[in-house]
Design a protein around this motif. Structure first.
Motif, PDB file in Angstrom:
ATOM      1  N   UNK A  75     -23.440  97.539 -19.846  1.00 13.69           N
ATOM      2  CA  UNK A  75     -24.067  97.093 -21.088  1.00 13.69           C
ATOM      3  C   UNK A  75     -23.916  95.579 -21.260  1.00 13.69           C
ATOM      4  N   UNK A  76     -22.776  95.050 -20.833  1.00 11.78           N
ATOM      5  CA  UNK A  76     -22.543  93.612 -20.975  1.00 11.78           C
ATOM      6  C   UNK A  76     -23.529  92.792 -20.155  1.00 11.78           C
ATOM      7  N   UNK A  77     -23.942  93.315 -19.004  1.00  9.51           N
ATOM      8  CA  UNK A  77     -24.855  92.544 -18.160  1.00  9.51           C
ATOM      9  C   UNK A  77     -26.318  92.784 -18.519  1.00  9.51           C
ATOM     10  N   UNK A  78     -26.590  93.699 -19.429  1.00  9.51           N
ATOM     11  CA  UNK A  78     -27.961  94.090 -19.751  1.00  9.51           C
ATOM     12  C   UNK A  78     -28.840  92.913 -20.171  1.00  9.51           C
ATOM     13  N   UNK A  79     -28.415  92.057 -21.129  1.00  5.21           N
ATOM     14  CA  UNK A  79     -29.315  90.952 -21.524  1.00  5.21           C
ATOM     15  C   UNK A  79     -29.600  89.987 -20.379  1.00  5.21           C
ATOM     16  N   UNK A  80     -28.569  89.654 -19.591  1.00  8.07           N
ATOM     17  CA  UNK A  80     -28.768  88.720 -18.481  1.00  8.07           C
ATOM     18  C   UNK A  80     -29.710  89.307 -17.432  1.00  8.07           C
ATOM     19  N   UNK A  81     -29.533  90.594 -17.137  1.00  9.52           N
ATOM     20  CA  UNK A  81     -30.381  91.240 -16.148  1.00  9.52           C
ATOM     21  C   UNK A  81     -31.818  91.323 -16.637  1.00  9.52           C
ATOM     22  N   UNK A  82     -31.994  91.637 -17.919  1.00  5.77           N
ATOM     23  CA  UNK A  82     -33.348  91.711 -18.476  1.00  5.77           C
ATOM     24  C   UNK A  82     -34.048  90.362 -18.400  1.00  5.77           C
ATOM     25  N   UNK A  83     -33.325  89.288 -18.689  1.00  5.85           N
ATOM     26  CA  UNK A  83     -33.915  87.949 -18.616  1.00  5.85           C
ATOM     27  C   UNK A  83     -34.246  87.568 -17.176  1.00  5.85           C
ATOM     28  N   UNK A  84     -33.353  87.913 -16.253  1.00  9.46           N
ATOM     29  CA  UNK A  84     -33.552  87.549 -14.854  1.00  9.46           C
ATOM     30  C   UNK A  84     -34.772  88.226 -14.249  1.00  9.46           C
ATOM     31  N   UNK A  85     -35.024  89.484 -14.665  1.00  5.85           N
ATOM     32  CA  UNK A  85     -36.123  90.237 -14.060  1.00  5.85           C
ATOM     33  C   UNK A  85     -37.416  90.175 -14.867  1.00  5.85           C
ATOM     34  N   UNK A  86     -37.371  89.533 -16.025  1.00  5.15           N
ATOM     35  CA  UNK A  86     -38.573  89.429 -16.867  1.00  5.15           C
ATOM     36  C   UNK A  86     -39.749  88.757 -16.160  1.00  5.15           C
ATOM     37  N   UNK A  87     -39.529  87.740 -15.325  1.00  4.77           N
ATOM     38  CA  UNK A  87     -40.697  87.145 -14.654  1.00  4.77           C
ATOM     39  C   UNK A  87     -41.476  88.120 -13.787  1.00  4.77           C
ATOM     40  N   UNK A  88     -40.824  89.188 -13.323  1.00 10.35           N
ATOM     41  CA  UNK A  88     -41.529  90.208 -12.556  1.00 10.35           C
ATOM     42  C   UNK A  88     -42.072  91.327 -13.457  1.00 10.35           C
ATOM     43  N   UNK A  89     -41.839  91.202 -14.745  1.00 12.22           N
ATOM     44  CA  UNK A  89     -42.286  92.247 -15.656  1.00 12.22           C
ATOM     45  C   UNK A  89     -41.445  93.501 -15.587  1.00 12.22           C
TER      46      UNK A  89
END
Length: 244
Positions: A154-168
């Motif tokens: 859960x702690x890494x969720x925001x960072x992971x979501x931001x990192x992969x957002x460019x790929x949708x």
């Protein structure tokens, strides 16, 4: 035809999700490490469902899993990181072996499965993490290790979501409360204890695996195409009252 990989998918919530997604037209692969649950899944799940023995603690198993998924599906639309262990114990009784197993399965194994599966994930795909309601802001005696290891996801969720957002690619978490799965039988929780637990839930019952699976399916669907970095709690209102 959409494709899904579900770790820890031979029983409980993972299996319920596999059955639901298969019904909705997905090609599905599930993993497990218990020989009995793997054999049962191979007997009882539809023959189209790929059942793979894989231990999340073993990198070679993960490599073989991803290669098998590549050969059968070519790509992935959903990665449901659901595998986990829970061996409740007070802090004074937690062994180093149990601690290491929880870290290796609940966090490290899921992290590197995600890493190795990323090349197969389609742009616009979905990752769903199983966390659970015992974590950063809720607790239970005997749950320190599972809270820390699942909470790490859960702690890494925001960072992971931001990192992969460019790929949708959308990344979300589902946090079940008490759910009718084989876990309680494995832990030896008697019926009267389960009844007492149910009495503390506003809905007065445990969730079914299928109810949690419906949330996973929603997060994987186009209906959630603008949802990322979120945790969805599926607990029948548990924890909403002033007394917890």
């Amino acid at each position: 035809m959409p494709t899904a990989l579900i770790t820890g998918g031979t029983s409980g919530i993972g299996r319920a999700t596999a059955e639901l997604l298969h019904e909705r037209g997905y090609r599905v692969a599930v993993t497990g490490r218990n020989p009995e649950s793997i054999a049962r899944a191979r007997r009882e799940l539809p023959p189209e469902v790929l059942v793979v023995r894989a231990d999340a603690r073993v990198t070679a198993d993960t490599d073989a899993l991803i290669e098998s998924v590549r050969e059968h599906f070519g790509s992935l639309d959903l990665l449901f990181l659901n595998a986990g262990v829970f061996r409740p114990a007070p802090v004074s009784e937690v062994t180093e072996e149990a601690f290491d197993e929880a870290v290796d399965v609940n966090f490290k194994g899921q992290y590197f499965t995600l890493q190795k599966a990323l090349p197969l994930l389609t742009d616009g795909g979905s990752i769903v993490l199983t966390v659970g309601i015992v974590g950063a802001d809720r607790g239970a005696p005997g749950a320190t290790v599972v809270a820390a290891t699942r909470g790490a996801l859960l702690a890494m969720l925001p960072s992971l979501a931001l990192e992969l957002a460019p790929r949708g690619i959308r990344v979300n978490a589902v946090s079940p409360g008490s759910t009718e799965t084989p876990l309680y039988d494995k832990l030896g929780v008697p019926a009267e204890a389960r009844a007492a637990m149910s009495a503390g839930i506003p809905f007065q019952r445990f969730a079914t695996g299928g109810e949690v699976a419906e949330v996973v399916a929603f997060l994987a669907s186009d209906a959630a195409r603008y949802v990322t970095g979120q945790e969805v709690t599926v607990a029948g209102g548990l924890g909403l009252g002033l007394g917890g």
